[in-house]
Every structure is written in structure tokens, then in C-alpha cells.
Motif scaffolding. Structure first.
Motif, PDB file in Angstrom:
ATOM      1  N   HIS A   1     -25.421  13.450  20.766  1.00  0.00           N
ATOM      2  CA  HIS A   1     -26.195  12.661  22.043  1.00  0.00           C
ATOM      3  C   HIS A   1     -27.373  13.866  21.634  1.00  0.00           C
ATOM      4  O   HIS A   1     -27.200  14.862  22.179  1.00  0.00           O
ATOM      5  N   ARG A   2     -28.834  13.008  21.690  1.00  0.00           N
ATOM      6  CA  ARG A   2     -30.148  14.148  21.656  1.00  0.00           C
ATOM      7  C   ARG A   2     -31.573  13.706  22.530  1.00  0.00           C
ATOM      8  O   ARG A   2     -31.176  12.349  22.964  1.00  0.00           O
ATOM      9  N   ILE A   3     -31.903  14.558  23.242  1.00  0.00           N
ATOM     10  CA  ILE A   3     -32.597  15.075  24.090  1.00  0.00           C
ATOM     11  C   ILE A   3     -33.899  15.483  23.476  1.00  0.00           C
ATOM     12  O   ILE A   3     -34.598  16.020  23.567  1.00  0.00           O
TER      13      ILE A   3
ATOM     14  N   PHE B   1     -29.223  12.616   9.550  1.00  0.00           N
ATOM     15  CA  PHE B   1     -29.888  12.447   9.926  1.00  0.00           C
ATOM     16  C   PHE B   1     -30.130  14.264  10.444  1.00  0.00           C
ATOM     17  O   PHE B   1     -29.721  15.142  11.189  1.00  0.00           O
ATOM     18  N   GLY B   2     -31.422  14.762  10.423  1.00  0.00           N
ATOM     19  CA  GLY B   2     -32.072  16.058  10.273  1.00  0.00           C
ATOM     20  C   GLY B   2     -32.225  16.793   9.201  1.00  0.00           C
ATOM     21  O   GLY B   2     -31.094  18.328   9.711  1.00  0.00           O
ATOM     22  N   GLY B   3     -30.972  16.509   8.490  1.00  0.00           N
ATOM     23  CA  GLY B   3     -30.512  17.523   7.079  1.00  0.00           C
ATOM     24  C   GLY B   3     -31.111  17.954   6.349  1.00  0.00           C
ATOM     25  O   GLY B   3     -31.339  18.423   4.986  1.00  0.00           O
TER      26      GLY B   3
ATOM     27  N   GLN C   1     -37.220  26.204  13.825  1.00  0.00           N
ATOM     28  CA  GLN C   1     -36.807  25.339  12.642  1.00  0.00           C
ATOM     29  C   GLN C   1     -34.939  24.967  12.811  1.00  0.00           C
ATOM     30  O   GLN C   1     -34.908  25.461  13.590  1.00  0.00           O
ATOM     31  N   HIS C   2     -35.063  24.238  12.223  1.00  0.00           N
ATOM     32  CA  HIS C   2     -33.673  24.083  12.544  1.00  0.00           C
ATOM     33  C   HIS C   2     -33.433  22.435  11.469  1.00  0.00           C
ATOM     34  O   HIS C   2     -34.406  22.126  10.740  1.00  0.00           O
ATOM     35  N   ASN C   3     -31.612  23.128  11.067  1.00  0.00           N
ATOM     36  CA  ASN C   3     -31.240  22.069   9.007  1.00  0.00           C
ATOM     37  C   ASN C   3     -30.131  21.921   9.726  1.00  0.00           C
ATOM     38  O   ASN C   3     -29.143  22.786   9.722  1.00  0.00           O
ATOM     39  N   ALA C   4     -29.286  20.393  10.283  1.00  0.00           N
ATOM     40  CA  ALA C   4     -28.039  20.370   9.952  1.00  0.00           C
ATOM     41  C   ALA C   4     -27.381  20.109   8.462  1.00  0.00           C
ATOM     42  O   ALA C   4     -28.014  19.595   7.839  1.00  0.00           O
ATOM     43  N   VAL C   5     -26.198  21.332   8.675  1.00  0.00           N
ATOM     44  CA  VAL C   5     -25.574  21.071   7.376  1.00  0.00           C
ATOM     45  C   VAL C   5     -25.036  19.870   7.086  1.00  0.00           C
ATOM     46  O   VAL C   5     -24.136  19.796   8.137  1.00  0.00           O
TER      47      VAL C   5
ATOM     48  N   TRP D   1     -34.657  21.187   6.901  1.00  0.00           N
ATOM     49  CA  TRP D   1     -35.309  22.026   7.691  1.00  0.00           C
ATOM     50  C   TRP D   1     -36.434  20.932   8.320  1.00  0.00           C
ATOM     51  O   TRP D   1     -37.774  21.122   7.522  1.00  0.00           O
ATOM     52  N   HIS D   2     -36.805  21.691   9.587  1.00  0.00           N
ATOM     53  CA  HIS D   2     -37.473  20.662  10.360  1.00  0.00           C
ATOM     54  C   HIS D   2     -37.785  21.461  11.674  1.00  0.00           C
ATOM     55  O   HIS D   2     -37.227  21.679  12.567  1.00  0.00           O
ATOM     56  N   SER D   3     -39.586  20.686  12.184  1.00  0.00           N
ATOM     57  CA  SER D   3     -39.620  20.920  14.010  1.00  0.00           C
ATOM     58  C   SER D   3     -39.875  19.931  14.130  1.00  0.00           C
ATOM     59  O   SER D   3     -40.629  18.709  13.321  1.00  0.00           O
TER      60      SER D   3
ATOM     61  N   MET E   1     -32.549  18.124  22.860  1.00  0.00           N
ATOM     62  CA  MET E   1     -31.282  19.317  23.467  1.00  0.00           C
ATOM     63  C   MET E   1     -29.786  17.950  22.653  1.00  0.00           C
ATOM     64  O   MET E   1     -30.219  17.157  23.287  1.00  0.00           O
ATOM     65  N   LEU E   2     -29.044  18.528  22.245  1.00  0.00           N
ATOM     66  CA  LEU E   2     -27.858  18.294  21.415  1.00  0.00           C
ATOM     67  C   LEU E   2     -26.792  18.231  21.628  1.00  0.00           C
ATOM     68  O   LEU E   2     -26.292  19.745  21.852  1.00  0.00           O
ATOM     69  N   LEU E   3     -25.979  17.174  22.444  1.00  0.00           N
ATOM     70  CA  LEU E   3     -24.918  18.052  22.666  1.00  0.00           C
ATOM     71  C   LEU E   3     -23.664  17.182  21.928  1.00  0.00           C
ATOM     72  O   LEU E   3     -23.596  16.255  21.720  1.00  0.00           O
TER      73      LEU E   3
ATOM     74  N   ARG F   1     -16.558  12.030  10.561  1.00  0.00           N
ATOM     75  CA  ARG F   1     -17.458  11.541  11.323  1.00  0.00           C
ATOM     76  C   ARG F   1     -17.505  12.456  11.974  1.00  0.00           C
ATOM     77  O   ARG F   1     -17.352  13.703  12.805  1.00  0.00           O
ATOM     78  N   ARG F   2     -19.425  12.563  12.688  1.00  0.00           N
ATOM     79  CA  ARG F   2     -20.178  13.352  13.757  1.00  0.00           C
ATOM     80  C   ARG F   2     -20.974  12.690  14.709  1.00  0.00           C
ATOM     81  O   ARG F   2     -21.965  11.723  13.619  1.00  0.00           O
ATOM     82  N   VAL F   3     -20.573  13.044  15.729  1.00  0.00           N
ATOM     83  CA  VAL F   3     -21.302  11.751  16.591  1.00  0.00           C
ATOM     84  C   VAL F   3     -22.127  13.272  17.483  1.00  0.00           C
ATOM     85  O   VAL F   3     -21.245  13.749  18.340  1.00  0.00           O
TER      86      VAL F   3
ATOM     87  N   ASP G   1     -22.182  22.046  10.700  1.00  0.00           N
ATOM     88  CA  ASP G   1     -22.365  23.436  11.977  1.00  0.00           C
ATOM     89  C   ASP G   1     -24.362  23.107  11.282  1.00  0.00           C
ATOM     90  O   ASP G   1     -24.726  22.341  10.774  1.00  0.00           O
ATOM     91  N   THR G   2     -25.320  23.766  12.792  1.00  0.00           N
ATOM     92  CA  THR G   2     -26.625  23.493  13.024  1.00  0.00           C
ATOM     93  C   THR G   2     -27.237  25.180  12.409  1.00  0.00           C
ATOM     94  O   THR G   2     -26.983  25.665  12.954  1.00  0.00           O
ATOM     95  N   LEU G   3     -28.436  25.481  11.246  1.00  0.00           N
ATOM     96  CA  LEU G   3     -28.474  26.255  11.207  1.00  0.00           C
ATOM     97  C   LEU G   3     -29.878  26.030  11.767  1.00  0.00           C
ATOM     98  O   LEU G   3     -31.048  24.766  12.554  1.00  0.00           O
TER      99      LEU G   3
HETATM  100  C1  SIN Z   1     -31.849  16.753  14.184  1.00  0.00           C
HETATM  101  O1  SIN Z   1     -32.428  16.682  13.323  1.00  0.00           O
HETATM  102  O2  SIN Z   1     -32.201  16.401  16.107  1.00  0.00           O
HETATM  103  C2  SIN Z   1     -30.186  16.578  14.281  1.00  0.00           C
HETATM  104  C3  SIN Z   1     -29.308  17.950  14.216  1.00  0.00           C
HETATM  105  C4  SIN Z   1     -28.270  18.465  14.371  1.00  0.00           C
HETATM  106  O3  SIN Z   1     -27.735  17.028  14.230  1.00  0.00           O
HETATM  107  O4  SIN Z   1     -27.372  19.345  13.517  1.00  0.00           O
END
Ligand code: SIN
Length: 280
Positions: free
Chosen positions: A267-269, A94-96, A252-256, A98-100, A113-115, A263-265, A125-127
Motif C-alpha cells: 500500500h502506497r501513500i 510496478f516501479g521496476g 531514487q528507488h527501483n522495485a526488483v 530506477w526513478h523518483s 510511503m510503502l507498507l 504475489r506481492r501486495v 526487494d526494493t533498491l
Molecule cells: C514504487 O515505485 O512506488 C513501488 C516500489 C516497490 O514496490 O517496491
């Protein structure tokens, strides 16, 4: 309060905050300091904050109004928190790209926010990239051209849609196939800092308003490459209990996706924003 440290993680974007326990209610002075650090650095990182869902929501509410994500249902007992998960057997994260976040909404979110709950021993990692710098480093001619343009953003671009599929299959909302489209200024003025930021992204932007995709593509392709130049970015290595808090208006961010079989878990708000305003 005096023990709080702000440690930039790169020359461009992101700061790690030390000396604060997010599980306890933040006093107004600490809140003000964190908000200013966030505006200065665009993304704040916190370590060792294993917040309960209720504590996570309480922390988020100190910064804004929580909104729900349009495609995926939240946790059963906490619908405002969405699980961002990649299972061992899944290939696409999810989110892999680049985006806003959800730039295709008429009123895109101010912040996310991501926990981290479970992370692979390596990878995942996340860029992050700084869209003020992306704008400021353009030529004066390009700034003039972009200053008068709006861009159409859509929820249906293939690369972004693909990154949601596994989560929609697992816990999609009833209207998860809805199409969202919104035109926003290509250069937006940040409502709190007054700075100009580039507001197109490869995951959601399809064309300039009033132009065809074919006409728009040469400049958009240049901007997508330019806006994530390494010197505008940072890379965050997660541990369980790490929390990132980013400003979708200027970052912007990008989940690598480099942890196949693991597994990666998370929580996002998401926090409500206001309609982007342009600046010529
Ligand atoms: C997202 O785009 O909200 C996910 C980012 C991530 O999982 O690192």
C-alpha cells in the motif's frame, strides 16, 4: 522516545528505526526525531507495523499533505492509498525501473510511503540510491555544466509506462492516458537540508530543456549509470508489516522484479512537495 534506535542499513542511504509503534499517535518530540533521521538517511525503514489503512493515513499526515497518484485509483474506502500489486500471473512489476516518483509533474511529491501487506518468500526487494552522493561525486566540470541545465521529464517513456499497465487495466483512473511533462533543474537544492541533489532519472527524463534527445543522450546515459553506482545504494528486504518512507527530492528507488509466479501486495501513500529549485 529514549528507546528509539536509528540503524543505518548501508554506508550510503537508509536507516532502520526501532522502538517505535506507528499505530499510536506520534508525540511532537518523536516526530521531530524521525523527521531529522529521515533528512539524514533519506529513507527510513520500520518493521512489524501492520497498520490499518486509517492508521497508515494518520501516520502519513504527521509528515505532510497526502496527494493522489494520477494513473491508478486508490483503495475503495481509502482513495489516498494506492495498492501496488503484482499478481502471480503478471510479468511486469510496478516501479521496476530506477526513478523518483512522478518527476513529470510540475510539483513532484516530497515523499512516498510503502507498507508491505503480502510479500514473496524470496525476492521483491526494493533498491534505493542517494542522489546527494550522485551529485557530490561528479567532477567540478560536470557540476558546472549541469548546474545551468533543466531536464524535461515525461510520463510516457516506454519502460516506466509498461510498469503501470497491469494496474491501469485493473483500476486505472478515468484520465489514466493523460500525458504529463515538466522541466525541472538537473541539480535541485533540497528545501530542508540545503544540499544539492542530482534530479534526473532513467524512467522519466527524456532530454535537457532546449536540446534534442539525441544531443542530451550521451550525458544523460552517463548520469543514469553513475547515479546508481552500488556504493550509493541500499537494498531493503520486505516482510509483511514493513514500512519504507523515502524522500523523492534526494533519493531514487527501483522495485526488483525477481519473483515470477508469486504475489506481492503493498500500500502506497504519496506526500505533496514543492516545485524543485535549482542551484548553480
Ligand atoms: C514504487 O515505485 O512506488 C513501488 C516500489 C516497490 O514496490 O517496491
Amino acid at each position: 522516545m529514549s528507546d528509539i534506535g536509528i540503524h543505518p542499513v548501508s554506508g550510503a542511504v537508509g536507516a532502520e528505526i526501532t522502538g517505535v509503534d506507528l499505530a499510536t499517535g506520534l508525540d511532537d518530540q518523536t516526530l521531530g526525531m524521525l523527521r531529522q533521521a529521515w533528512l539524514d538517511h533519506l529513507v527510513l525503514f520500520f518493521r512489524d507495523q501492520p497498520l490499518t489503512p486509517a492508521q497508515f493515513l494518520a501516520f502519513a499526515r504527521r509528515f505532510g499533505t497526502i496527494i493522489e497518484y494520477p494513473f491508478v485509483k486508490g483503495l475503495d474506502d481509502y482513495p489516498e492509498i494506492i495498492p501496488v500489486v503484482k499478481l502471480e500471473r503478471e510479468r511486469i512489476n510496478f516501479g521496476g525501473v530506477w526513478h523518483s516518483d512522478t518527476a513529470y509533474l510540475d510539483v513532484p511529491p516530497m515523499a512516498s510511503m510503502l507498507l508491505a501487506r503480502e510479500v514473496p518468500s524470496a525476492g521483491g526487494d526494493t533498491l534505493f540510491a542517494n542522489m546527494y552522493l550522485a551529485y557530490e561525486t561528479l567532477s567540478e566540470g560536470m557540476k558546472r555544466l549541469l548546474g545551468g541545465l533543466r531536464a524535461v521529464n515525461s510520463s510516457s517513456k516506454a519502460d516506466a509506462s509498461r510498469t503501470r499497465e497491469d494496474r491501469i487495466a485493473e483500476r486505472g483512473r478515468a484520465d489514466a492516458r493523460a500525458l504529463y511533462e515538466a522541466a525541472h533543474p538537473v541539480v535541485r537544492v533540497h528545501p530542508e537540508t540545503g544540499r544539492k541533489a542530482l534530479y534526473v532519472n532513467v524512467a522519466h527524463t527524456v532530454r535537457f530543456d532546449g536540446m534534442t534527445e539525441e544531443e542530451s543522450a550521451p550525458i544523460l546515459t552517463f548520469l543514469y549509470r553513475h547515479q546508481v553506482r552500488p556504493e550509493f545504494t541500499c537494498r531493503f528486504r520486505w516482510q509483511p508489516g514493513s514500512l519504507a518512507f523515502w524522500d523523492n527530492r534526494c533519493a531514487q528507488h527501483n522495485a526488483v522484479n525477481d519473483y515470477a509466479g508469486h504475489r506481492r501486495v503493498m500500500h502506497r501513500i504519496t506526500l505533496a512537495g514543492d516545485g524543485p529549485v535549482g542551484g548553480a
